[in-house]
Each structure stands twice: as structure tokens, then as C-alpha cells.
Design an enzyme around this catalytic site. Structure first.
Site, mmCIF file in Angstrom:
data_model
loop_
_atom_site.group_PDB
_atom_site.id
_atom_site.type_symbol
_atom_site.label_atom_id
_atom_site.label_comp_id
_atom_site.label_asym_id
_atom_site.label_seq_id
_atom_site.Cartn_x
_atom_site.Cartn_y
_atom_site.Cartn_z
ATOM 1 N N HIS A 54 0.861 -1.188 0.000
ATOM 2 C CA HIS A 54 0.000 0.000 0.000
ATOM 3 C C HIS A 54 0.894 1.234 0.000
ATOM 4 C CE1 HIS A 54 0.845 -0.584 4.276
ATOM 5 N NE2 HIS A 54 0.355 0.613 4.578
ATOM 6 N N HIS A 56 1.436 3.975 1.964
ATOM 7 C CA HIS A 56 1.958 4.761 3.084
ATOM 8 C C HIS A 56 3.479 4.890 3.004
ATOM 9 C CE1 HIS A 56 -1.856 4.089 5.740
ATOM 10 N NE2 HIS A 56 -1.992 5.092 4.892
ATOM 11 N N ASP A 58 5.910 4.780 5.022
ATOM 12 C CA ASP A 58 6.802 3.824 5.674
ATOM 13 C C ASP A 58 6.768 2.442 5.017
ATOM 14 O OD1 ASP A 58 4.194 3.419 6.608
ATOM 15 O OD2 ASP A 58 4.852 2.687 8.558
ATOM 16 N N HIS A 59 6.198 2.398 3.813
ATOM 17 C CA HIS A 59 6.206 1.175 3.004
ATOM 18 C C HIS A 59 6.776 1.423 1.604
ATOM 19 C CE1 HIS A 59 3.696 -1.340 5.762
ATOM 20 N NE2 HIS A 59 3.467 -0.119 6.238
ATOM 21 N N HIS A 113 -7.449 -1.054 5.892
ATOM 22 C CA HIS A 113 -6.439 -0.097 6.376
ATOM 23 C C HIS A 113 -6.337 1.061 5.388
ATOM 24 C CE1 HIS A 113 -2.827 1.369 8.311
ATOM 25 N NE2 HIS A 113 -2.116 1.199 7.214
ATOM 26 N N ASP A 137 -0.048 -3.874 6.420
ATOM 27 C CA ASP A 137 -0.650 -3.381 7.655
ATOM 28 C C ASP A 137 -2.110 -3.798 7.806
ATOM 29 O OD1 ASP A 137 1.755 -2.150 8.098
ATOM 30 O OD2 ASP A 137 1.009 -0.099 7.948
ATOM 31 N N HIS A 175 5.124 -4.555 10.932
ATOM 32 C CA HIS A 175 5.471 -3.797 12.137
ATOM 33 C C HIS A 175 5.621 -4.723 13.335
ATOM 34 C CE1 HIS A 175 4.883 0.337 10.610
ATOM 35 N NE2 HIS A 175 3.929 -0.200 9.868
#
Length: 257
Positions: A54, A56, A58-59, A113, A137, A175
Site C-alpha cells: 500500500h 503509506h 513507511d512502506h 487499512h 498493515d 510492524h
């Protein structure tokens, strides 16, 4: 296919998939590039694919730098994420396939999410080996992702797909949230002996600074409240027997936990 877990940022995991015979690699959700580049250099491997779940940051934060070094690497992500994934070349939908290292991943569309979230599932190559699920996530060890763009109904539908996978499927979520997730789980499922045992095991592992990922679908079905919306204890905590309402209420409780 070897899977290398790389811990980055505060609590993120990047997963590097490596075929040492061919000296090629694919990376799942590269939050940052440098640790991936360092490991590739150590392995003398060429990056051929970036698998994003996805959009975001931090990905996908490492996509651009990785592509500067490996411009031929193919970036895969969900079709619904078009325009939000740096370098995306392949736009995946439910049922699509991704090939790597003589293995074929099945693509699941799992919004909740985010509206465009996907997962990559590599089925086992023999009956005695586990499958490998890279779920970003959506599903966490002991929890699930916050509903930023999706709905509770979408999350129930998405998690239903994942909990139908074989119980020995390894869950490579992105995570290290497990201990806090289990603390919350106990608050809504206090009399669950499997959960109590898992909590003590995870507490000890984290005291030793050991990772808790991967998990397995089997233990998630026994202890993760977000896969147990049909369990009487979870329904009692949510004061509902409706699956969507139960998940929505439990997720709201977790948001405030």
C-alpha cells in the site's frame, strides 16, 4: 526462496526475498533504501522487483532510491493505488499472480487499512512447508491495521480471506506491534488461555530483544481478537453479535487503548 527480515525505523520490517542460486532479490515494502542496498551488496544480489502492499510512506519510502541503483527493477502494487506508488509499473488486482524465484505469489485485494491495500501469498511448494503471507498493515500479529481509508465491512471481508489460509502459513506483517496488540487483546478476551500463554511468550521474547515476526495464521485464529469477531468472548466485549459491528467496536476500543 530465502526471506530476510530487516528491522528499520522505530518498528518497521522490510522483507528481502532472495534466490541465492540466481543472485536475484525482491523486496517487500521498502520503508528506506540503504539497509536493503547494504544487504544486497553483502549478498552480491541484484534487485529485480519491489512488492508494495500500500501507499503509506513507511512502506514505499525507499522505492525511488532503490530504482536509482536498480532501474530495471519492476515495481508491483495494487491497481487502486495508481499514482501513489513511486515507480509503479504493474497494477495488481485480486487473483493476479507475481512470479519470483520459481515461486508464484497470489494477490489478494484486502482493503480496510487503506482503500487499495493488497497482500502477496506464496503457497507452499510441498505439503510439509508453510506458505508465506506478506500482508503489510492489514493483519498484524495480535491485531489489525487502523481503518484510515476503508470500512469495518471491508476489513471483515479482507481478514476473512486471510484467516482461510492454511494454519501453518507464516504471517510476515510490517510492524513489531505484537506485545502492545496482545495487551489490548487481553482486555477484550481475558479468559483465553492461548492468548495468556502467547502474551507471556511474546513478553519474554521482547525482553530478549527478539522479533515476533513471522507469526502464523493458526495462532492468530486462536489469539487475535480481529480474527475472532465470531467468538462469544469478543462479541460480549463488543456487545454485538454482528461481525461488522463487532469488529468496528473492537477496533474503536483499540484506537483508544
Amino acid at each position: 526462496m530465502e526471506i530476510i527480515r530487516i528491522a528499520v525505523l522505530n518498528d518497521n520490517y522490510i522483507f528481502l526475498l532472495v534466490d541465492k542460486n540466481q543472485k536475484i532479490a525482491a523486496v517487500v515494502d521498502p520503508a528506506v533504501a540503504q539497509p536493503v542496498l547494504d544487504k544486497l551488496r553483502e549478498l552480491d544480489a541484484k534487485l529485480v522487483a519491489i512488492l508494495n502492499t500500500h501507499h503509506h510512506s513507511d512502506h514505499i519510502g525507499g522505492n525511488r532510491q532503490l530504482l536509482q541503483v536498480f532501474p530495471d527493477a519492476c515495481v508491483y502494487a495494487g491497481a487502486e493505488d495508481e499514482g501513489r506508488i513511486p515507480g509503479q509499473r504493474v497494477f495488481l488486482q485480486e487473483g493476479d499472480r507475481v512470479e519470483f524465484a520459481s515461486r508464484t505469489a497470489q494477490v489478494f485485494f484486502i482493503p480496510g487499512h487503506t482503500r487499495a491495500h493488497i497482500a502477496y501469498y506464496f503457497p507452499p511448494i510441498s505439503p510439509h512447508e508453510p506458505g508465506e503471507l506478506f500482508c503489510g498493515d492489514t493483519l498484524f500479529a495480535g491485531g489489525c491495521g487502523r481503518l484510515f481509508e476503508g470500512t469495518p465491512a471491508q476489513m471483515v471481508h479482507s481478514l476473512t480471506k486471510l484467516r482461510k489460509l492454511p494454519e501453518n502459513t507464516r504471517v510476515w506483517c510490517a510492524h513489531e506491534y505484537t506485545l502492545n496488540n496482545l495487551r489490548f487483546a487481553i482486555s477484550v478476551d481475558a479468559d483465553n488461555p492461548d492468548l495468556q500463554q502467547r502474551y507471556h511468550q511474546v513478553t519474554a521474547a521482547r525482553d530478549r530483544h527478539e522479533p515476533t515476526i513471522p507469526s502464523h495464521i493458526g495462532i492468530e485464529k486462536l489469539t487475535n481478537p480481529f480474527l475472532r469477531w465470531d467468538a462469544p468472548a469478543i462479541q460480549a466485549s463488543a456487545n454485538s453479535q454482528d461481525p461488522v459491528q463487532t469488529l468496528a467496536r473492537i477496533r474503536g476500543m483499540k484506537d483508544r487503548f
